[in-house]
Design a protein around this motif. Structure first.
Motif, PDB file in Angstrom:
ATOM      1  N   ASN A 167      82.428 -20.733 152.786  1.00 54.18           N
ATOM      2  CA  ASN A 167      81.473 -19.990 153.611  1.00 54.18           C
ATOM      3  C   ASN A 167      80.367 -20.895 154.155  1.00 54.18           C
ATOM      4  N   LEU A 168      79.927 -21.855 153.316  1.00 52.82           N
ATOM      5  CA  LEU A 168      78.859 -22.772 153.733  1.00 52.82           C
ATOM      6  C   LEU A 168      79.400 -23.983 154.481  1.00 52.82           C
ATOM      7  N   ARG A 169      80.750 -24.086 154.494  1.00 58.02           N
ATOM      8  CA  ARG A 169      81.425 -25.218 155.141  1.00 58.02           C
ATOM      9  C   ARG A 169      80.940 -26.558 154.566  1.00 58.02           C
ATOM     10  N   SER A 174      81.759 -29.532 151.255  1.00 57.77           N
ATOM     11  CA  SER A 174      82.826 -30.027 150.389  1.00 57.77           C
ATOM     12  C   SER A 174      82.544 -29.664 148.942  1.00 57.77           C
ATOM     13  N   PHE A 175      83.588 -29.747 148.119  1.00 54.07           N
ATOM     14  CA  PHE A 175      83.430 -29.428 146.705  1.00 54.07           C
ATOM     15  C   PHE A 175      82.509 -30.423 145.999  1.00 54.07           C
ATOM     16  N   SER A 176      82.273 -31.571 146.601  1.00 51.06           N
ATOM     17  CA  SER A 176      81.397 -32.573 145.990  1.00 51.06           C
ATOM     18  C   SER A 176      79.918 -32.278 146.231  1.00 51.06           C
ATOM     19  N   ASP A 177      79.652 -31.273 147.069  1.00 53.03           N
ATOM     20  CA  ASP A 177      78.263 -30.906 147.358  1.00 53.03           C
ATOM     21  C   ASP A 177      77.730 -30.023 146.227  1.00 53.03           C
ATOM     22  N   GLU A 178      76.540 -30.341 145.761  1.00 53.58           N
ATOM     23  CA  GLU A 178      75.945 -29.589 144.646  1.00 53.58           C
ATOM     24  C   GLU A 178      75.732 -28.120 144.990  1.00 53.58           C
ATOM     25  N   ASN A 179      75.594 -27.808 146.265  1.00 51.51           N
ATOM     26  CA  ASN A 179      75.396 -26.410 146.675  1.00 51.51           C
ATOM     27  C   ASN A 179      76.643 -25.563 146.469  1.00 51.51           C
ATOM     28  N   ALA A 180      77.788 -26.209 146.172  1.00 49.44           N
ATOM     29  CA  ALA A 180      79.024 -25.460 145.939  1.00 49.44           C
ATOM     30  C   ALA A 180      79.130 -24.946 144.515  1.00 49.44           C
ATOM     31  N   ILE A 181      78.145 -25.281 143.680  1.00 51.41           N
ATOM     32  CA  ILE A 181      78.191 -24.874 142.276  1.00 51.41           C
ATOM     33  C   ILE A 181      77.780 -23.406 142.133  1.00 51.41           C
ATOM     34  N   HIS A 182      78.561 -22.688 141.354  1.00 53.88           N
ATOM     35  CA  HIS A 182      78.153 -21.337 140.931  1.00 53.88           C
ATOM     36  C   HIS A 182      77.657 -21.462 139.500  1.00 53.88           C
ATOM     37  N   TYR A 183      76.364 -21.238 139.308  1.00 54.57           N
ATOM     38  CA  TYR A 183      75.778 -21.428 137.981  1.00 54.57           C
ATOM     39  C   TYR A 183      76.178 -20.309 137.029  1.00 54.57           C
ATOM     40  N   GLY A 184      76.388 -20.685 135.772  1.00 51.05           N
ATOM     41  CA  GLY A 184      76.707 -19.706 134.737  1.00 51.05           C
ATOM     42  C   GLY A 184      75.458 -19.029 134.209  1.00 51.05           C
ATOM     43  N   ILE A 185      75.644 -18.241 133.161  1.00 45.05           N
ATOM     44  CA  ILE A 185      74.542 -17.411 132.670  1.00 45.05           C
ATOM     45  C   ILE A 185      73.430 -18.230 132.024  1.00 45.05           C
ATOM     46  N   ILE A 186      73.752 -19.402 131.465  1.00 47.20           N
ATOM     47  CA  ILE A 186      72.704 -20.208 130.824  1.00 47.20           C
ATOM     48  C   ILE A 186      71.762 -20.827 131.853  1.00 47.20           C
ATOM     49  N   PRO A 187      72.255 -21.545 132.881  1.00 40.86           N
ATOM     50  CA  PRO A 187      71.314 -22.030 133.896  1.00 40.86           C
ATOM     51  C   PRO A 187      70.522 -20.910 134.582  1.00 40.86           C
ATOM     52  N   ARG A 188      71.155 -19.753 134.743  1.00 39.51           N
ATOM     53  CA  ARG A 188      70.457 -18.619 135.369  1.00 39.51           C
ATOM     54  C   ARG A 188      69.376 -18.047 134.449  1.00 39.51           C
ATOM     55  N   SER A 189      69.412 -18.442 133.172  1.00 43.29           N
ATOM     56  CA  SER A 189      68.381 -18.005 132.220  1.00 43.29           C
ATOM     57  C   SER A 189      67.304 -19.065 132.044  1.00 43.29           C
ATOM     58  N   ASN A 190      67.216 -20.003 132.987  1.00 41.27           N
ATOM     59  CA  ASN A 190      66.166 -21.018 132.941  1.00 41.27           C
ATOM     60  C   ASN A 190      64.791 -20.359 132.881  1.00 41.27           C
ATOM     61  N   ARG A 191      63.913 -20.906 132.044  1.00 44.63           N
ATOM     62  CA  ARG A 191      62.557 -20.379 131.831  1.00 44.63           C
ATOM     63  C   ARG A 191      62.588 -18.977 131.208  1.00 44.63           C
ATOM     64  N   SER A 192      63.624 -18.743 130.418  1.00 44.11           N
ATOM     65  CA  SER A 192      63.814 -17.427 129.799  1.00 44.11           C
ATOM     66  C   SER A 192      64.256 -17.584 128.345  1.00 44.11           C
ATOM     67  N   ILE A 193      64.359 -16.437 127.676  1.00 39.34           N
ATOM     68  CA  ILE A 193      64.959 -16.377 126.336  1.00 39.34           C
ATOM     69  C   ILE A 193      66.432 -16.075 126.525  1.00 39.34           C
ATOM     70  N   PHE A 194      67.289 -16.853 125.885  1.00 36.98           N
ATOM     71  CA  PHE A 194      68.725 -16.597 125.992  1.00 36.98           C
ATOM     72  C   PHE A 194      69.306 -16.436 124.592  1.00 36.98           C
ATOM     73  N   VAL A 195      70.009 -15.320 124.391  1.00 33.75           N
ATOM     74  CA  VAL A 195      70.551 -14.969 123.077  1.00 33.75           C
ATOM     75  C   VAL A 195      72.073 -14.984 123.121  1.00 33.75           C
ATOM     76  N   ILE A 196      72.677 -15.649 122.164  1.00 34.63           N
ATOM     77  CA  ILE A 196      74.128 -15.577 121.984  1.00 34.63           C
ATOM     78  C   ILE A 196      74.387 -14.883 120.658  1.00 34.63           C
ATOM     79  N   ASN A 197      74.949 -13.688 120.736  1.00 35.98           N
ATOM     80  CA  ASN A 197      75.266 -12.918 119.532  1.00 35.98           C
ATOM     81  C   ASN A 197      76.641 -13.301 118.977  1.00 35.98           C
TER      82      ASN A 197
END
Length: 399
Positions: free
Chosen positions: A157-159, A161-184
């Motif tokens: 969609n952004l046209r 390459s896969f080597s571009d950092e903008n192509a990364i889909h972040y997982g739940i841990i990076p999306r919890s930056n500056r937060s509390i993250f719990v793994i049960n």
């Protein structure tokens, strides 16, 4: 600080706002709570001299935390209540997927946006309730779920390459930056998935496919685990356990009065039930004694534990048993009878794990036996022991 009037990076700088790491933020707010003699963990009963002081020490030390204990010991509730120790709002770069700090951005999106717009960079404010992430560890959890992966659709969609950092889909841990993250239930994570957490805890690195990103994520990690998981499903790999600075052992209520307070607080009794059904203190104590008896019973698996949910469900069933009897008999009000205790058996059978001998005996029979022992124990708190009196009489006859 009026957050509604601060919408750009320039306005944030003029306000004098200073960024804190999440561990420093929680630490400073805890210090204020302790100075004011407030309870940082309201509603957590029975841990006043054990788990709560351990948790406070861990927070003051800025540690990641592992709560280790059997089921039904309020491990996850403790973690969720830490949200109240966060600041009410924090600023983030508007549109950032990983809650970038405007003064120290780490994602390519935020770095590029600030480089382009400078002090006109838009910011938004994140509420404390939005700064909590939780994941139940299951065997099917992948590195992509937690850390992230290359998103081919996003790249197309952004046209880029896969080597571009903008192509990364972040997982739940990076999306919890500056937060509390719990793994049960941490031991349920496969060993290779646990390994992926090493660098995040120690170095702040994340690795996604071919990318090696230096992303100093700012996260307070809280893990929960049941010792039973070590033998049933998996274990916490030693290097990961070594990187979790504080391991706190939880426990069941040590006193009957504490258990009574927990059940009264947690039981979901409707106002109409409270008005129609009166429950004597003796009956409440018998319900709690069932759990105490189960935790020491030879037929019940002690490694599995007996959750506090047993007595909560049992008390609700006890009230409903008396309510049902009153409805059938056309009575507007009633009180719980000793015979109503048989109505709590379904709450017992579903919440105890039996050893082999217990399975042979049968869940129903074990539950009835536990109820009988609880009634006997309660009886002895009010009346003399019949067996003792019987022995005295027999010894008197022999003499």
């Amino acid at each position: 600080m009026d957050t509604q009037k601060i919408n750009t990076l320039g306005e944030l700088k003029k306000s004098g706002y200073k960024t804190k790491s999440i561990k420093e933020e929680i630490r400073s707010n805890l210090i204020e709570q302790l100075k004011q003699k407030n309870n940082p963990f309201p509603g957590i009963l029975g841990y006043e001299d054990t788990v709560i002081p351990d948790t406070e020490r861990a927070i003051l030390s800025r540690h990641n935390i592992l709560y280790l204990g059997l089921r039904g010991q309020a491990k996850t509730r403790l973690a969720r209540q830490m949200v109240h120790l966060l600041d009410e709002f924090i600023p983030i770069v508007a549109g950032s997927e990983i809650n970038d700090d405007p003064f120290a951005p780490i994602s390519k999106y935020a770095v590029d946006l600030i480089a382009e717009k400078g002090d006109d960079t838009p910011i938004s404010w994140l509420r404390r309730e939005e700064r909590y992430g939780e994941k139940l560890a299951t065997p099917d959890v992948s590195v992509a779920d937690l850390i992230g992966d290359i998103d081919p659709i996003k790249a197309a969609n952004l046209r880029i390459s896969f080597s571009d950092e903008n192509a990364i889909h972040y997982g739940i841990i990076p999306r919890s930056n500056r937060s509390i993250f719990v793994i049960n239930e941490l031991p349920d994570l496969q060993a290779r998935i646990q390994v992926s957490l090493f660098n995040i805890l120690q170095e702040g690195d994340i690795q996604i496919r071919g990318f090696k990103l230096r992303m100093p994520l700012d996260i307070l990690f809280v893990f929960t685990a049941n010792p039973e998981d070590y033998t049933n499903r998996g274990s916490i790999v030693t290097p990961l356990k070594d990187r979790i600075e504080s391991q706190i052992l939880t426990h069941y209520p040590l006193k009957l009065e504490t258990a009574l307070s927990i059940t009264e607080q947690e039981a979901n009794i409707l106002p109409e039930q409270e008005g129609a059904v009166e429950v004597a203190d003796l009956l409440k104590r018998i319900v709690e004694l069932v759990a105490f008896e189960a935790r020491n019973n030879e037929y019940v698996d002690k490694k599995s534990g007996v959750s506090a949910r047993l007595t909560i469900a049992a008390y609700e069933n006890l009230v409903s048993t008396a309510e049902r009897r009153a409805i059938i008999n056309g009575e507007s009000s009633t009180q719980v009878w000793i015979s109503d205790l048989m109505g709590i058996v379904p709450s017992i059978t579903g919440k105890i794990e039996l050893v082999y001998e217990g399975e042979q005996e049968g869940p129903y029979q074990v539950a009835v036996n536990l109820l009988n022992k609880a009634i006997r124990t309660a009886f002895l708190q009010y009346f003399p022991d019949p067996e003792t009196i019987k022995k005295k009489k027999n010894s008197g006859k022999q003499s």
